[in-house]
Write a protein that holds these residues in place. Structure first.
Motif, PDB file in Angstrom:
ATOM      1  N   UNK A  34       0.902  -1.119  -0.139  1.00 46.42           N
ATOM      2  CA  UNK A  34       0.124  -0.030  -0.135  1.00 46.42           C
ATOM      3  C   UNK A  34       0.822   1.462   0.095  1.00 46.42           C
ATOM      4  N   UNK A  35       0.737   2.214  -1.077  1.00 46.00           N
ATOM      5  CA  UNK A  35       1.382   3.300  -0.930  1.00 46.00           C
ATOM      6  C   UNK A  35       2.843   3.264  -1.522  1.00 46.00           C
ATOM      7  N   UNK A  36       3.342   2.107  -2.035  1.00 45.76           N
ATOM      8  CA  UNK A  36       4.765   1.922  -2.475  1.00 45.76           C
ATOM      9  C   UNK A  36       5.030   2.466  -3.912  1.00 45.76           C
ATOM     10  N   UNK A  37       3.961   2.468  -4.505  1.00 44.38           N
ATOM     11  CA  UNK A  37       4.037   2.827  -6.010  1.00 44.38           C
ATOM     12  C   UNK A  37       3.939   4.225  -6.274  1.00 44.38           C
ATOM     13  N   UNK A  38       5.227   4.895  -6.642  1.00 39.66           N
ATOM     14  CA  UNK A  38       5.261   6.020  -6.790  1.00 39.66           C
ATOM     15  C   UNK A  38       5.549   6.714  -8.228  1.00 39.66           C
ATOM     16  N   UNK A  39       5.659   5.637  -9.162  1.00 38.89           N
ATOM     17  CA  UNK A  39       5.819   5.926 -10.480  1.00 38.89           C
ATOM     18  C   UNK A  39       4.500   6.280 -11.188  1.00 38.89           C
ATOM     19  N   UNK A  40       4.398   7.322 -11.871  1.00 39.05           N
ATOM     20  CA  UNK A  40       2.936   7.451 -12.261  1.00 39.05           C
ATOM     21  C   UNK A  40       2.201   6.301 -13.133  1.00 39.05           C
ATOM     22  N   UNK A  41       2.852   5.686 -13.908  1.00 33.58           N
ATOM     23  CA  UNK A  41       2.167   4.499 -14.503  1.00 33.58           C
ATOM     24  C   UNK A  41       1.817   3.310 -13.759  1.00 33.58           C
ATOM     25  N   UNK A  42       2.945   3.030 -12.861  1.00 33.45           N
ATOM     26  CA  UNK A  42       2.678   1.882 -12.181  1.00 33.45           C
ATOM     27  C   UNK A  42       1.651   2.065 -11.100  1.00 33.45           C
ATOM     28  N   UNK A  43       1.738   3.334 -10.723  1.00 36.07           N
ATOM     29  CA  UNK A  43       0.592   3.566  -9.540  1.00 36.07           C
ATOM     30  C   UNK A  43      -0.866   3.766 -10.277  1.00 36.07           C
ATOM     31  N   UNK A  44      -0.827   4.260 -11.442  1.00 34.64           N
ATOM     32  CA  UNK A  44      -2.223   3.783 -12.100  1.00 34.64           C
ATOM     33  C   UNK A  44      -2.627   2.368 -12.333  1.00 34.64           C
ATOM     34  N   UNK A  45      -1.826   1.416 -12.582  1.00 33.18           N
ATOM     35  CA  UNK A  45      -2.152  -0.050 -12.613  1.00 33.18           C
ATOM     36  C   UNK A  45      -2.409  -0.090 -11.518  1.00 33.18           C
ATOM     37  N   UNK A  46      -1.597   0.075 -10.277  1.00 32.15           N
ATOM     38  CA  UNK A  46      -2.102  -0.674  -8.857  1.00 32.15           C
ATOM     39  C   UNK A  46      -3.505   0.221  -8.777  1.00 32.15           C
ATOM     40  N   UNK A  47      -3.851   1.161  -8.857  1.00 34.79           N
ATOM     41  CA  UNK A  47      -5.370   1.793  -8.560  1.00 34.79           C
ATOM     42  C   UNK A  47      -6.161   1.001  -9.303  1.00 34.79           C
ATOM     43  N   UNK A  48      -6.173   0.580 -10.726  1.00 38.64           N
ATOM     44  CA  UNK A  48      -7.069   0.009 -11.222  1.00 38.64           C
ATOM     45  C   UNK A  48      -7.000  -1.664 -10.802  1.00 38.64           C
ATOM     46  N   UNK A  49      -5.882  -2.184 -10.562  1.00 37.39           N
ATOM     47  CA  UNK A  49      -5.821  -3.399 -10.014  1.00 37.39           C
ATOM     48  C   UNK A  49      -6.893  -3.674  -8.806  1.00 37.39           C
ATOM     49  N   UNK A  50      -6.540  -2.561  -7.836  1.00 38.81           N
ATOM     50  CA  UNK A  50      -7.041  -2.766  -6.410  1.00 38.81           C
ATOM     51  C   UNK A  50      -8.711  -2.371  -6.767  1.00 38.81           C
TER      52      UNK A  50
END
Length: 198
Positions: free
Chosen positions: A169-185
């Motif tokens: 939770x909260x470790x994804x700081x890179x823009x694209x990876x953060x977007x992937x994380x939000x969608x996956x969750x």
């Protein structure tokens, strides 16, 4: 006159590849401990992380370097195995030294100096976490983990792998990876909510 190719010791290359073959047969420790069916191998994880790196479109990072780094970031595990962070038998410092020695051994076994050096340099860059590329690959390493956790949960309805999502939770700081994380969750939350209403 001997060519560069003829100077390569084919036997050493095959010896190197046989060591690396263990990555295909060694299951990832975290999934084994959680009792998932058909846990992925180390090489499964490395391949998917490399594929994810290829999908990065950020022009501020060297994508080719990210792909290569993702490909070798767990190469040392062909010798030392998959040591999970919460393994109290091995300190982070000991793990690093064990993997460093393994990377040097792999390079010596391979016998192609420039290739072995590239493997080692990429691994060390990943370990030091001082470059944008190493930061991206570290986050991909974590994202691939929760991506895989979600797939296991979908395959096994009684399996709950919440701990993997909590730890990232909260470790994804890179823009694209953060977007992937939000969608996956979001997809996972919807799936879990749908299961509760059945």
């Amino acid at each position: 006159m001997a060519t560069k190719q003829s100077l390569v010791d084919t036997g050493k290359v095959l010896a190197f590849l046989r060591i690396c073959y263990r990555l295909k047969t060694t299951k990832r420790t975290g999934w084994v401990m959680k009792g998932v069916n058909q846990p992925e191998s180390i090489s499964d994880h490395m391949y998917m992380a490399s594929l994810m790196a290829w999908c990065i479109t950020d022009p501020t990072v060297n994508k080719d370097r990210c792909i290569k780094m993702a490909f070798v970031h767990d190469l040392a595990e062909s010798i030392v195995g998959d040591i999970v962070p919460h393994d109290t038998r091995v300190t982070p410092e000991q793990k690093h030294e064990m993997e460093k020695a393994a990377m040097l051994e792999l390079g010596q076994t391979l016998g192609i100096e420039e290739v072995g050096k590239e493997f080692y340099d990429l691994w060390m860059e990943y370990e030091k976490q001082e470059t944008p590329e190493s930061h991206v690959v570290k986050q991909l390493d974590k994202f691939e983990m929760i991506f895989q956790a979600n797939e296991y949960e979908k395959a096994e309805e009684d399996k709950n792998l919440q701990g993997f999502f909590d730890s990232t939770e909260g470790v994804f700081k890179h823009g694209e990876i953060s977007q992937w994380d939000v969608l996956l969750r979001k997809e996972r939350e919807e799936r879990l909510a749908s299961k509760e209403t059945k």
